[in-house]
Design a protein around this motif. Structure first.
Motif, PDB file in Angstrom:
ATOM      1  N   ILE A 161      57.848  19.328   0.796  1.00 39.34           N
ATOM      2  CA  ILE A 161      57.288  19.985  -0.386  1.00 39.34           C
ATOM      3  C   ILE A 161      58.417  20.728  -1.093  1.00 39.34           C
ATOM      4  O   ILE A 161      59.153  21.496  -0.475  1.00 39.34           O
ATOM      5  N   GLU A 162      58.526  20.473  -2.401  1.00 41.32           N
ATOM      6  CA  GLU A 162      59.614  21.120  -3.138  1.00 41.32           C
ATOM      7  C   GLU A 162      59.117  22.108  -4.176  1.00 41.32           C
ATOM      8  O   GLU A 162      59.831  23.039  -4.537  1.00 41.32           O
ATOM      9  N   ASP A 163      57.889  21.938  -4.650  1.00 43.50           N
ATOM     10  CA  ASP A 163      57.383  22.811  -5.709  1.00 43.50           C
ATOM     11  C   ASP A 163      56.754  24.075  -5.146  1.00 43.50           C
ATOM     12  O   ASP A 163      56.643  24.228  -3.938  1.00 43.50           O
ATOM     13  N   THR A 164      56.303  24.920  -6.047  1.00 49.29           N
ATOM     14  CA  THR A 164      55.482  26.071  -5.650  1.00 49.29           C
ATOM     15  C   THR A 164      54.095  25.887  -6.263  1.00 49.29           C
ATOM     16  O   THR A 164      53.934  25.148  -7.237  1.00 49.29           O
TER      17      THR A 164
ATOM     18  N   ARG B  41      57.360  30.614   0.744  1.00 49.51           N
ATOM     19  CA  ARG B  41      58.304  29.889  -0.129  1.00 49.51           C
ATOM     20  C   ARG B  41      57.597  28.961  -1.104  1.00 49.51           C
ATOM     21  O   ARG B  41      58.193  28.480  -2.069  1.00 49.51           O
ATOM     22  N   TYR B  42      56.344  28.650  -0.818  1.00 50.90           N
ATOM     23  CA  TYR B  42      55.652  27.623  -1.607  1.00 50.90           C
ATOM     24  C   TYR B  42      54.476  28.163  -2.413  1.00 50.90           C
ATOM     25  O   TYR B  42      53.874  27.441  -3.194  1.00 50.90           O
ATOM     26  N   LEU B  43      54.160  29.428  -2.177  1.00 57.38           N
ATOM     27  CA  LEU B  43      53.022  30.025  -2.877  1.00 57.38           C
ATOM     28  C   LEU B  43      53.558  31.031  -3.897  1.00 57.38           C
ATOM     29  O   LEU B  43      54.360  31.886  -3.559  1.00 57.38           O
ATOM     30  N   ARG B  44      53.112  30.903  -5.124  1.00 57.62           N
ATOM     31  CA  ARG B  44      53.578  31.815  -6.175  1.00 57.62           C
ATOM     32  C   ARG B  44      53.003  33.206  -5.958  1.00 57.62           C
ATOM     33  O   ARG B  44      51.965  33.353  -5.303  1.00 57.62           O
TER      34      ARG B  44
END
Ligand code: GLN
Length: 277
Positions: free
Chosen positions: A171-174, A225-228
């Motif tokens: 997973i690269e996005d947030t 790291r992945y949650l805004r």
């Protein structure tokens, strides 16, 4: 043999084999094979059954008598009122899990959503179809599960993205919302489950390791790291795991952490917000 006799024959065979809910199961197999609804059944009950139906029905009854789940025989189920294809590569969607979708539907509108451990894709695809999300990404370790999820996205005309990997590995996005119904059954309890689950559903989709909490720890530990900021994490948990998951989320800096109950009044959902910094 008449159509009525065909149905009754199936009921008897499943009853004799002590299959739970034998009559309902016989009806579903009958309806799958003949394509009949209750009303067409009542209209046509005294007509002769087609030979092809009898052969296929007999074959399916034999499979059900081995305790293979009905849904893996018909390769279909319904979740949130939507049709899903299922096979032995994915967990059969549970009604309990509709609670997770209902909960997440209240905050996914216009949001970017990640469904971890997606399996059949039932959670993410329902959110995509019903929730007005900006984007939905379905992630799973199993390539075979992702193939099923792809088929289900197509079946429901859901515009979703797919990522193969171990939780957040690729997973690269947030995201604004992360939902997950991870494997949560303690390893030692798996042998005590009903044969339909124990012998046929994919072990990796059930097994939450020693205390069943392994994947909650990993997901919560890696989620920041992945949650805004202001984003939400939303889990389904086992009926006795709500408190443990709740306290781990609080320790990890989540706020507004809440346990929600299912229709049976058992702890089922844990949600929380990632704090603004
Ligand atoms: N997300 C899928 C479901 O809820 C699969 C869950 C799992 O494999 N643990 O059915």
């Amino acid at each position: 043999m008449t159509i009525r006799e065909m149905l009754v024959y199936g009921e008897r065979r499943l009853q004799q084999a002590d299959i739970p809910e034998a009559k309902v199961n016989a009806w579903y197999l009958f309806a799958h094979v003949t394509g009949m609804t209750k009303s067409s059944f009542f209209l046509r009950a005294e007509e002769e059954a087609e030979d092809g139906w009898l052969t296929e029905y007999g074959h399916m009854l034999n499979l059900r008598m081995t305790r293979r789940p009905l849904e893996y025989i018909t390769n279909e189920t319904e979740f949130m009122g939507l049709p899903f294809y299922v096979d032995e590569n994915v967990l059969i969607p549970r009604q309990d899990t509709e609670c997770l979708v209902e909960e997440a539907l209240s905050y996914v509108q216009g949001k970017d959503v990640l469904d971890l451990c997606t399996g059949s894709g039932c959670i993410g695809i329902s959110l995509a179809v019903l929730g007005g999300c900006r984007s939905v990404t379905l992630a799973d370790l199993s390539e075979a599960a992702l193939r099923v999820a792809r088929e289900n996205a197509h079946k429901n005309q859901a515009d979703v993205l797919f990522v193969q990997g171990d939780l957040f590995e690729n997973i690269e996005d947030t995201y604004d919302v992360i939902v997950a119904n991870p494997p949560y059954i303690p390893t030692s309890e798996i042998e005590r489950l009903m044969p339909e689950v124990r012998d046929y559903e994919p072990r990796p989709a059930l097994d939450g390791e020693e205390d069943g909490l392994h994947f909650y720890h990993r997901i919560i530990g890696e989620s920041s790291r992945y949650l805004r900021f202001g984003g939400r994490l939303c889990f389904e948990t086992g009926y006795n795991q709500g408190k443990a998951v709740c306290s781990y989320m609080k320790k990890s800096g989540y706020t507004n952490v809440e346990i929600k109950k299912d229709l049976a009044g058992l702890d089922r959902i844990v949600t929380g917000c990632r704090m603004e910094e």
